[in-house]
Motif scaffolding. Structure first.
Motif, mmCIF file in Angstrom:
data_model
loop_
_atom_site.group_PDB
_atom_site.id
_atom_site.type_symbol
_atom_site.label_atom_id
_atom_site.label_comp_id
_atom_site.label_asym_id
_atom_site.label_seq_id
_atom_site.Cartn_x
_atom_site.Cartn_y
_atom_site.Cartn_z
ATOM 1 N N LEU A 55 3.189 8.011 -4.103
ATOM 2 C CA LEU A 55 1.929 7.392 -4.519
ATOM 3 C C LEU A 55 1.895 5.904 -4.177
ATOM 4 O O LEU A 55 0.843 5.363 -3.812
ATOM 5 C CB LEU A 55 1.724 7.583 -6.024
ATOM 6 N N LEU A 56 3.027 5.244 -4.307
ATOM 7 C CA LEU A 56 3.097 3.811 -3.999
ATOM 8 C C LEU A 56 2.740 3.568 -2.535
ATOM 9 O O LEU A 56 2.020 2.620 -2.205
ATOM 10 C CB LEU A 56 4.502 3.281 -4.298
ATOM 11 N N ALA A 57 3.228 4.464 -1.660
ATOM 12 C CA ALA A 57 2.906 4.346 -0.239
ATOM 13 C C ALA A 57 1.458 4.724 0.033
ATOM 14 O O ALA A 57 0.759 4.038 0.790
ATOM 15 C CB ALA A 57 3.845 5.236 0.577
ATOM 16 N N MET A 58 0.987 5.782 -0.578
ATOM 17 C CA MET A 58 -0.354 6.291 -0.310
ATOM 18 C C MET A 58 -1.427 5.292 -0.743
ATOM 19 O O MET A 58 -2.416 5.085 -0.032
ATOM 20 C CB MET A 58 -0.557 7.614 -1.046
ATOM 21 N N LYS A 59 -1.233 4.672 -1.885
ATOM 22 C CA LYS A 59 -2.236 3.741 -2.403
ATOM 23 C C LYS A 59 -2.054 2.315 -1.883
ATOM 24 O O LYS A 59 -2.906 1.461 -2.100
ATOM 25 C CB LYS A 59 -2.190 3.734 -3.941
ATOM 26 N N GLY A 60 -0.932 2.055 -1.197
ATOM 27 C CA GLY A 60 -0.679 0.707 -0.696
ATOM 28 C C GLY A 60 -0.622 -0.314 -1.809
ATOM 29 O O GLY A 60 -1.089 -1.457 -1.652
#
Length: 362
Positions: A55-60
């Protein structure tokens, strides 16, 4: 999350993945026997770390949020439930101890000690490690240092292996006031590894999703990873991450946590196109409440006692044993639903949320 206009849309397959994790944790608490226990132990905790990094990567998030903002949000959403449910647990256990005619003050002191030293009472142990790991990993991502990012794929494994040797069982020569915080930090450092893999895994899957054949590749890969995790579970006994016991095969622990998490994620991503799977989605959305409340509110104890008060519970692992365990599991889910709805509607402050005000129509 994806966004539609200004409104966020939850990605159901991620909630379903966390829902599977909380189901496996619950089954572990009611002693679902081998081989299910070994399979679940391999990735039921790692699944939350992997999804967090994903999620951290997906939401930037690291590009949009300062470390201070992120830390405040994490403290509110993780530390507040840790303290609130620890307080509830202490009160309930004190009442139970008094009813049994035992030393109430000793019981309260012991549970306060577990809370303050971050050992955690029961399954609440998960929250300090999750908080520590999340803050460390966010700082690493925020630094944009390739050296640090690469190092997180190595040093958490070293920490886990060393911690298993030094902290399991806890050495009598080291005071618990020292060894318990070290245990929480070690779990947080290991969590960083799974978060890093989840973070990097997002970018890999994004490239795969660009392939025209992904609708076949995605579920096929998910099934292959899941079957591999089942096979791997037969070679990874004695895992108890709470005590930093990563099993007889540390390689299987780290590998299985990833394959099990991504296998479930890819399968649910495929299934959500055809089935709603509301139960997995609901409990995935509210996984924190379930994890924090099942032991603190004695839900598992009550469900088990209720079942055994009516039926004779089989003790040997077999068809009847699994059927009865699933019956207890169903009772727990019913109680979980009531508790979750009450907290979300009447007491969201217990999990660091504000109560929603009803909208007034003009």
């Amino acid at each position: 999350m994806e966004t539609i206009g200004a409104r966020p849309k939850r990605l159901r397959y991620l909630d379903m993945t966390k829902g599977l994790g909380i189901f496996l944790i619950t089954l572990g608490h009611i002693q679902m026997g081998n081989p299910v226990k070994n399979w679940g132990s391999l990735f039921k905790i790692a699944i939350f770390y992997v999804v967090s990094g994903y999620l951290l990567a997906m939401k930037g998030t690291a590009d949009k949020t300062s470390f201070g903002q992120y830390a405040r949000k994490q403290l509110r959403s993780i530390l507040v439930p840790y303290l609130s449910f620890s307080g509830i647990t202490i009160v309930i256990r004190a009442v139970y101890t008094a009813m049994k005619g035992r030393d109430v003050m000793a019981n309260v002191t012991e549970n306060l000690f577990l809370t303050v030293t971050l050992k955690g009472i029961g399954p609440l142990w998960f929250l300090p490690g999750f908080l520590i790991g999340g803050l460390i990993f966010f700082a690493i991502v925020k630094s944009r240092s390739r050296l640090l990012m690469g190092a997180t794929l190595v040093w958490p494994i070293v920490v886990a292996v060393v911690a298993q040797k030094l902290l399991y069982p806890l050495p009598e020569t080291v005071p618990l006031a020292v060894s318990y915080p070290c245990l929480a930090i070690a779990k947080g450092l290991v969590a960083v590894w799974f978060m890093q893999v989840g973070y990097l895994g997002y970018f890999v899957l994004e490239k795969l999703r660009a392939l025209p054949s992904y609708r076949f590749v995605g579920p096929g890969l998910g099934l292959a990873l899941s079957l591999f995790t089942v096979w791997l579970s037969f070679h990874a006994p004695h895992i108890d991450f709470n005590g930093m016991q990563i099993g007889d095969n540390p390689t299987a622990f780290f590998l299985g946590g990833v394959t099990g998490s991504f296998g479930a994620m890819l399968i649910f991503e495929f299934l959500e196109k055809y089935f709603r799977l509301e139960l997995f989605t609901y409990f995935g959305e509210n996984s924190l409440i379930l994890m924090a409340s099942q032991r603190s509110l004695l839900l598992i104890n009550l469900a088990t006692a209720a079942w055994e008060g009516v039926f004779r519970r089989e003790e040997e692992c077999g068809a009847l044993y699994f059927a009865e365990t699933l019956g207890i599991f169903a009772l727990i889910l019913l109680m979980d639903f009531g508790v979750t709805e009450f907290i979300n509607r009447k007491a969201p402050f217990l999990v660091g949320k504000r109560r929603k005000r009803p909208q007034i129509e003009n």
